[in-house]
Write a protein that holds these residues in place. Structure first.
Motif, short mmCIF file in Angstrom:
data_model
loop_
_atom_site.label_atom_id
_atom_site.label_comp_id
_atom_site.label_asym_id
_atom_site.label_seq_id
_atom_site.Cartn_x
_atom_site.Cartn_y
_atom_site.Cartn_z
N LEU A 1 61.41 13.51 7.94
CA LEU A 1 62.00 12.77 6.75
C LEU A 1 60.27 12.99 6.37
N SER A 2 59.59 12.20 7.31
CA SER A 2 58.73 11.93 5.77
C SER A 2 58.07 13.39 5.30
N ILE A 3 57.79 14.15 5.63
CA ILE A 3 57.34 15.51 5.59
C ILE A 3 58.32 16.05 4.06
N ALA A 4 59.20 15.29 4.63
CA ALA A 4 60.28 16.50 2.90
C ALA A 4 60.56 15.05 2.45
N ASN A 5 60.06 14.04 1.92
CA ASN A 5 60.13 13.33 1.57
C ASN A 5 58.25 13.62 0.42
N GLN A 6 57.23 14.31 0.93
CA GLN A 6 56.10 14.06 0.05
C GLN A 6 56.42 15.85 -0.71
N ALA A 7 56.94 16.41 -0.78
CA ALA A 7 57.26 17.53 -1.27
C ALA A 7 57.64 17.41 -2.62
N PRO A 8 58.00 16.68 -3.76
CA PRO A 8 57.74 16.38 -5.06
C PRO A 8 56.62 16.27 -5.38
N GLN A 9 55.32 15.99 -4.56
CA GLN A 9 54.19 15.65 -4.46
C GLN A 9 53.40 16.71 -5.21
N ALA A 10 53.88 18.09 -4.88
CA ALA A 10 53.80 18.93 -4.95
C ALA A 10 54.07 19.68 -6.77
N ILE A 11 55.39 19.18 -7.50
CA ILE A 11 55.41 18.79 -8.54
C ILE A 11 53.93 18.04 -9.42
N LEU A 12 53.50 17.41 -8.91
CA LEU A 12 51.90 16.88 -10.08
C LEU A 12 51.26 17.94 -10.08
N SER A 13 51.04 18.87 -9.56
CA SER A 13 50.42 20.32 -9.27
C SER A 13 50.11 20.98 -10.59
N LEU A 14 51.52 21.49 -10.40
CA LEU A 14 52.34 21.98 -12.30
C LEU A 14 51.95 22.04 -12.95
N PHE A 15 51.52 19.89 -13.35
CA PHE A 15 50.52 19.57 -14.48
C PHE A 15 49.79 18.78 -14.69
N ARG A 16 48.96 19.29 -13.67
CA ARG A 16 47.36 19.15 -13.59
C ARG A 16 46.82 20.48 -14.76
#
Length: 290
Positions: free
Chosen positions: A274-289
C-alpha cells in the motif's frame, strides 16, 4: 492505465487486500484468545446451534447427577444404619438364646433381659437418625407411607431410578408368630426375657426378624448399586457430550499459531504494498518538470 491523482487503483487494490488480511488476523486472534473456532453464531450458525443444544443437554445432566448423588447419599446413610440394626438384632438374638437356658438363675436372666431391652430400644433411635436431607429409607415412609423414592435418570425427566423405602421399625404384636414385616420381638410385656419359655419365643422371632432385616438391606443395597452405576453412566455420557462439543467448536491452537505467523507476514507485506502504491502519483510530477 491512465495516470490520475484522483483515482489510484493500485492503492485501492492494496488497501482491499490489507483489510482482508487484517480481518483474517482479527479472526485468528479471536480464536486464540477464546480457544474456540466458533464462539458466536456469526462464525457458523448451524454448528453454533448444535453446540448450544448440546451445552444445554450437558447442563441438564448436571441436575440429573445432583439427583443421583442425593440418592447415593440417602442410600449410604440407610445402609450404614441398616448394618447397625442387623448387628443389634444379632446381639439381641444372642441374649435371647442365653436367657432361654433353663439352667441359669433368675438374676442372670434378668441381666440378659436388661441388656436385651437396651438393644431393642436402640433400634428406634438408629432408624430415626438414618435420614439424609429429610429422606429416610428405613422407616416405611413414616407418616406418609411410600414404597420408594424416585430420582431423575435422564435429561428430560421422563425416566427415573428408584430407591426402595423399607421398614425396619419394630412392630408390637403379640403371640407366637412374628408379625409382618417380621420385626416383632414383643410378647406384650416389658420384660420379654423374664422366663426361659418367653426367651425361647423371642429367640425364634429374632431368627425370622434377622432374616427379614438382612433380606431388606440386600434389596436396598441392590438398588443403591444400580443408582451408583447409572450415575457413572451419566458421568461418562457428559464426558462424551463435552468431547462432541469440543470437536465442533474448539480451535486447533497449533494450526492457529501457524496461521498467525503467516498472516502477520501478509499484513506487513500488504502495508508495504500500500505504501508503494500510494507513491505512484508522485511519478506524475516528473511529467511537469522542465
Amino acid at each position: 492505465m491512465s495516470s490520475s491523482v484522483h483515482t489510484n487503483m493500485g492503492a485501492m487494490v492494496a488497501l482491499q487486500n490489507l483489510n482482508k488480511t487484517n480481518r483474517e488476523l482479527e479472526g485468528i486472534q479471536t480464536r486464540i484468545n477464546t480457544g474456540f473456532k466458533i464462539s458466536e453464531a456469526r462464525d457458523n450458525g448451524a454448528v453454533y446451534n448444535i453446540a448450544q443444544q448440546q451445552r444445554s443437554e450437558d447442563s441438564t445432566y448436571d441436575a440429573v447427577r445432583t439427583s443421583l448423588n442425593r440418592a447415593k447419599s440417602i442410600a449410604d446413610v440407610a445402609l450404614a444404619a441398616g448394618a447397625q440394626i442387623s448387628d443389634i438384632f444379632a446381639q439381641m438374638r444372642q441374649k435371647a438364646v442365653a436367657a432361654s437356658d433353663t439352667s441359669i438363675t433368675a438374676v442372670s436372666r434378668a441381666a440378659y433381659n436388661n441388656e436385651f431391652i437396651q438393644l431393642r430400644d436402640q433400634i428406634a433411635s438408629v432408624i430415626a437418625n438414618a435420614s439424609f436431607d429429610e429422606a429416610n429409607a428405613l422407616n416405611g415412609g413414616d407418616a406418609t407411607p411410600a414404597t420408594k423414592y424416585d430420582f431423575l435418570a435422564n435429561s428430560t425427566g421422563t425416566l427415573t431410578v428408584a430407591l426402595p423405602i423399607i421398614d425396619l421399625r419394630l412392630t408390637t404384636g403379640a403371640g407366637g408368630t412374628p408379625a409382618s414385616p417380621a420385626t416383632d420381638v414383643y410378647l406384650g410385656t416389658t420384660d420379654v426375657l423374664d422366663t426361659a419359655a418367653n426367651s425361647a419365643l423371642v429367640r425364634d422371632r429374632l431368627v425370622a426378624s434377622l432374616e427379614y432385616v438382612n433380606t431388606e438391606i440386600a434389596r436396598l443395597a441392590a438398588s443403591a448399586k444400580r443408582i451408583e452405576n447409572h450415575e457413572l453412566f451419566v458421568s461418562k455420557l457428559q464426558d462424551s457430550i463435552k468431547g462432541g462439543i469440543g470437536y465442533l467448536v474448539d480451535a486447533d491452537l497449533a494450526v492457529e499459531s501457524a496461521r498467525l505467523q503467516a498472516t502477520q507476514v501478509k499484513q506487513q507485506l500488504g502495508t508495504q504494498a500500500l505504501s508503494i502504491a500510494n507513491q505512484a502519483p508522485q511519478a506524475i510530477l516528473s511529467l511537469f518538470r522542465n
